[in-house]
Design an enzyme around this catalytic site. Structure first.
Site, PDB file in Angstrom:
ATOM      1  N   ARG A 254      10.161   3.703  13.530  1.00 43.64           N
ATOM      2  CA  ARG A 254       9.240   4.823  13.697  1.00 43.64           C
ATOM      3  C   ARG A 254       9.255   5.212  15.167  1.00 43.64           C
ATOM      4  NH1 ARG A 254       4.224   3.947  15.158  1.00 43.64           N
ATOM      5  NH2 ARG A 254       3.600   2.198  13.853  1.00 43.64           N
ATOM      6  N   HIS A 258       2.032   5.946  14.769  1.00 46.54           N
ATOM      7  CA  HIS A 258       1.726   5.763  13.347  1.00 46.54           C
ATOM      8  C   HIS A 258       1.142   7.052  12.767  1.00 46.54           C
ATOM      9  CE1 HIS A 258       0.122   4.170   9.615  1.00 46.54           C
ATOM     10  NE2 HIS A 258      -1.050   4.663   9.936  1.00 46.54           N
ATOM     11  N   TYR A 267       1.119  -1.315  21.835  1.00 49.72           N
ATOM     12  CA  TYR A 267       1.714  -2.462  21.137  1.00 49.72           C
ATOM     13  C   TYR A 267       3.239  -2.525  21.178  1.00 49.72           C
ATOM     14  CZ  TYR A 267       1.767   1.121  17.436  1.00 49.72           C
ATOM     15  OH  TYR A 267       1.938   2.282  16.725  1.00 49.72           O
TER      16      TYR A 267
HETATM   17  C1  LIG Z   1      -5.327  -0.971   1.528  1.00 49.14           C
HETATM   18  C2  LIG Z   1      -5.253  -0.328   2.861  1.00 49.14           C
HETATM   19  N1  LIG Z   1      -5.575  -1.048   3.975  1.00 49.14           N
HETATM   20  C3  LIG Z   1      -5.497  -0.465   5.188  1.00 49.14           C
HETATM   21  C4  LIG Z   1      -5.112   0.832   5.336  1.00 49.14           C
HETATM   22  C5  LIG Z   1      -5.036   1.491   6.724  1.00 49.14           C
HETATM   23  N2  LIG Z   1      -3.590   1.707   7.011  1.00 49.14           N
HETATM   24  C6  LIG Z   1      -3.027   2.900   6.823  1.00 49.14           C
HETATM   25  S1  LIG Z   1      -1.390   2.873   7.066  1.00 49.14           S
HETATM   26  C7  LIG Z   1      -1.420   1.255   7.501  1.00 49.14           C
HETATM   27  C8  LIG Z   1      -0.133   0.571   7.873  1.00 49.14           C
HETATM   28  C9  LIG Z   1       0.890   0.673   6.792  1.00 49.14           C
HETATM   29  O1  LIG Z   1       2.096   0.148   7.274  1.00 49.14           O
HETATM   30  P1  LIG Z   1       3.450   0.228   6.464  1.00 49.14           P
HETATM   31  O2  LIG Z   1       3.242  -0.162   5.048  1.00 49.14           O
HETATM   32  O3  LIG Z   1       4.460  -0.551   7.215  1.00 49.14           O
HETATM   33  O4  LIG Z   1       3.843   1.759   6.442  1.00 49.14           O
HETATM   34  P2  LIG Z   1       4.059   2.764   7.664  1.00 49.14           P
HETATM   35  O5  LIG Z   1       2.719   3.349   7.998  1.00 49.14           O
HETATM   36  O6  LIG Z   1       4.641   2.005   8.779  1.00 49.14           O
HETATM   37  O7  LIG Z   1       4.956   3.817   7.143  1.00 49.14           O
HETATM   38  C10 LIG Z   1      -2.719   0.750   7.452  1.00 49.14           C
HETATM   39  C11 LIG Z   1      -3.110  -0.624   7.800  1.00 49.14           C
HETATM   40  C12 LIG Z   1      -4.802   1.539   4.157  1.00 49.14           C
HETATM   41  N3  LIG Z   1      -4.436   2.829   4.190  1.00 49.14           N
HETATM   42  N4  LIG Z   1      -4.862   0.937   2.951  1.00 49.14           N
END
Ligand SMILES: Cc1ncc(C[n+]2csc(CCOP(=O)(O)OP(=O)(O)O)c2C)c(N)n1
Lengths: 359, 325
Positions: A254, A258, A267
């Protein structure tokens, strides 16, 4: 450039294998459009013209390579970062911008944050925010397709962090047990917000997890559109042949935050970012296209120009689209409005009329 | 008409739906070969095959999540959760997905899933085989919550649920799965949602109950009759959507209300009924609204009989309410 009418048609993906040479330029055009739109959306958010945005930069090759290996009849269960997948499906920038703005053209009717969209006619299921929930849906839809004997696959998108969720386990386990025609497409972009992959798993990689569920897992270079396309086409062929699901781990990075609420400097290091910027999937594909004589520098400039013009036009149209009516919040809770909810709608309308609520 | 127990009526409803609609299928733990731990799905896999009556892995998240995917695709899945106490792993799927799909997609993706599950106490099931947590779900916009109290309604409401366009949580009072039998219409019998049933007419006090509390409320009303107190017993049947008209009409007539449920009192479904009466029937009330409910504790094992409302406790509350002025 692609809109609903002129989008290049996805290939007949029954034939596994390499992205044909003449499709490479299509892939690049989609990647250019996605990058262009993404940059514009980041700006729009800073300007307060949209409320929030989740960028995809760095993940274009993985998304386009995957989406081009699918048929329009395949069902997509996205997360929130799949702009390039949406564009390949033929979902137009205007339709997406309507959603980001939340205007009356938004088919989600202004109910969801930007990036949480879906369109039944594109077999692109409406995303939610809780990570991972779409994984079990993709498996259930695949079971339904099996029951109807429809020759399709379901594909779900999620990130590396989501492999820690309970739906990841439940979904892959069900898929293994019922041998569903499902492709689990994990974009390992190394971070889940601030948390690096080492905080999600002690496994050597994510694809290896498929072994425990009894089906293949493959690691693929997600910065290379051709490798991704090949892996997805093979997984799709296996699924259609009744050989069950596949977990694909596309290793990407990425490049941006985020979301527009995130500051990645907290980070990760500039050095790390620079290292990955050097592997930018667009630069890489452009280099290959130039080397193969499929693209000229001048034509490349034209592609970017066309993409900017398309996004500018879509944005002007979306911003001219009227706002949504406030009482629409009472629609679609149920198939028809129960009396108690109708009473609240009437109360809301009265408060609006009296100026106590502002439209 | 056939004389059936409540669990047999559930079975007949499922049988009817599977026979008449190829899109209906059942999924859950032990529902196939074993016919369900309460035998609600007895014989169905044998008749309709393992592709329509599906034994799943032990994962409520998976069961409900897969049912969502099936519903989006156009099937009519009926998911069984073995006990309401074990639904919580699927809580996210139910609250975030099942309930919100239609809304969040602007109406593009209805999510018609039926989740059937046995609920409630009275079987010496302790904390984790006795709960009555309907309020969590009734609080969630987008879900319908239905609780039958007799065999005919169990069949009629379940068939309505399976053919409804909205997701339905169907709570089966397992304590009376076999304790009552009743005449059940054959074939495609349907009971509409949003309609309470007046089980016993009375002029003095309105008693509102549902599920396994219904027989207790009726027993209380009958006992009080000899004391000269005529209680009207209303079976709510459909918690969401609620038949507000029936609730209000009864209290406008009697001026007194007793609300009965097994679930704990604080923020229980009875609180909503009491609020409704305060908002829309206050001037009809001649006495404070009374609630007879489980206590605000987890569900106890050895002292279940102390925790669970029974006919005596209901009668006591009705008597007190009838005399209050
Ligand atoms: C169940 C849940 N917990 C926390 C969140 C908050 N949150 C949104 S995106 C994210 C990280 C997701 O990471 P990843 O699966 O690696 O996908 P990326 O965003 O890197 O594409 C978090 C913790 C959420 N949306 N859903």
């Amino acid at each position: 450039m692609p809109d609903e009418s002129t989008a290049p048609t996805p290939p007949a993906a029954e034939v596994p294998g390499e992205l044909p040479r003449d499709r490479l330029l299509d892939a690049y055009r989609f990647m250019v459009l996605a990058r262009t739109m993404d940059e514009r959306c980041l700006t729009l958010q800073r300007q307060g013209r949209i409320g929030f945005y989740v960028p995809l930069q760095g993940q274009e090759a993985a998304q386009v390579g995957c989406a081009l290996a699918l048929a329009p009849s395949d069902w997509i269960f996205p997360a929130y970062r799949e702009l390039a997948v949406a564009l390949v499906r033929g979902i137009s920038p205007k339709l997406l911008l309507d959603q980001f703005i939340g205007n009356s053209g938004d088919e989600m009717k202004g109910r969801q944050m930007p990036n949480h969209y879906g369109y039944r006619r594109f077999n692109y299921v409406t995303a939610s925010s809780p990570v991972g929930t779409q994984i079990t849906h993709a498996v259930g839809a695949a079971m339904a397709a099996q029951r109807r004997k429809d020759p399709i696959v379901t594909v779900c998108f999620f990130g590396d962090g989501t492999t820690s969720s309970n739906d990841f386990h439940a979904g892959l386990n069900f898929a293994g047990v019922f041998r569903t025609p499902t492709i689990f497409f994990c974009q390992n972009n190394r971070y889940a917000i601030s948390l690096p992959l080492e905080r999600q798993t002690h496994s050597p990689n994510l694809a290896v997890k498929a072994t425990a569920y009894g089906f293949p897992g493959v690691v693929v270079d997600g910065m290379d559109v051709v490798s991704v396309h090949t892996a997805v086409a093979e997984a799709r062929a296996r699924a259609l042949a009744g050989e069950g699901p596949t977990l694909i781990e596309a290793q990407v990075y990425r490049l941006g935050p985020h979301s527009t609420s995130d500051d990645p400097r907290r980070y990760r290091s500039d050095a790390e970012l620079a290292e990955w910027k050097a592997k930018d999937p667009l630069a890489r594909l452009k280099h290959d296209l130039l080397a193969q004589g499929l693209l000229e520098e001048s034509a490349d400039a034209g592609l970017w120009e066309a993409a900017r013009a398309e996004v500018t036009k879509a944005l002007a149209e979306a911003e001219a689209t009227p706002p949504i009516t406030p009482e629409s919040i009472f629609d679609d809770v149920y198939a028809s409005r129960p009396p108690a909810l109708e009473e609240q709608r009437v109360e809301c309308l009265r408060l609006l009329q009296e100026g106590i609520l502002k439209p | 008409m056939t004389d059936l127990t409540l669990v047999q009526a559930v079975n007949r409803a499922l049988h009817e739906a599977l026979s008449t609609d190829p899109d209906v299928l059942i999924l859950g733990e032990d529902v196939g070969v074993n016919g369900g731990v309460f035998r609600a799905t007895e014989g169905l896999q044998k008749e309709f095959g393992s592709e329509r009556v599906i034994d799943t892995p032990l994962s409520e998240t998976g069961i409900v999540g897969a049912a969502v995917g099936m519903a989006l695709y156009g099937l009519k899945p009926v998911a069984e959760i073995q006990f309401l106490d074990f639904i919580y792993p699927a809580f996210d799927q139910i609250v975030s997905e099942v309930a919100k799909f239609r809304y969040r997609s602007g109406g593009q993706y209805p999510c018609h899933v039926v989740i059937r599950t046995p609920y409630g106490g009275g079987i010496k099931g302790g904390l984790y085989h006795s709960q009555s947590s309907e309020a969590y779900f009734a609080h969630t916009a987008g879900l319908k919550v239905i609780v039958p109290s007799n065999p005919a309604d169990a069949k009629g409401l379940l068939l309505t649920a399976i053919h409804d366009e909205d997701p339905v949580l169907f709570l089966e009072p397992k304590r009376i799965y076999r304790s009552v039998t009743g005449e059940v219409p054959d074939g495609d019998h349907r009971v509409p949602f949003g309609q309470a049933a007046t089980v016993r007419e009375g002029s003095d006090v309105s008693v509102f109950a549902y599920g396994a509390m219904l027989p207790q409320a009726v027993q209380a009303a009958e006992a009080l009759s000899s004391e000269g107190v005529q209680a009207e017993v209303i079976d709510l049947r459909s918690l969401v959507p609620l038949d507000e008209k029936a609730v209000l009409a009864s209290v406008e007539k009697t001026g007194r209300a007793v609300i009965v449920h097994e679930a704990p009192r604080f923020c229980g479904y009875g609180a909503e009924l009491a609020a409704l009466l305060a908002e829309k029937a206050l001037y009809s009330l001649k006495a404070p609204v009374a609630r007879v409910t489980g206590f605000d504790t987890p569900f106890p094992y050895a002292l279940e009989h102390v925790y669970l409302p029974n006919a005596e406790r209901i009668a006591h509350a009705v008597r007190t309410t009838a005399r209050a002025s």
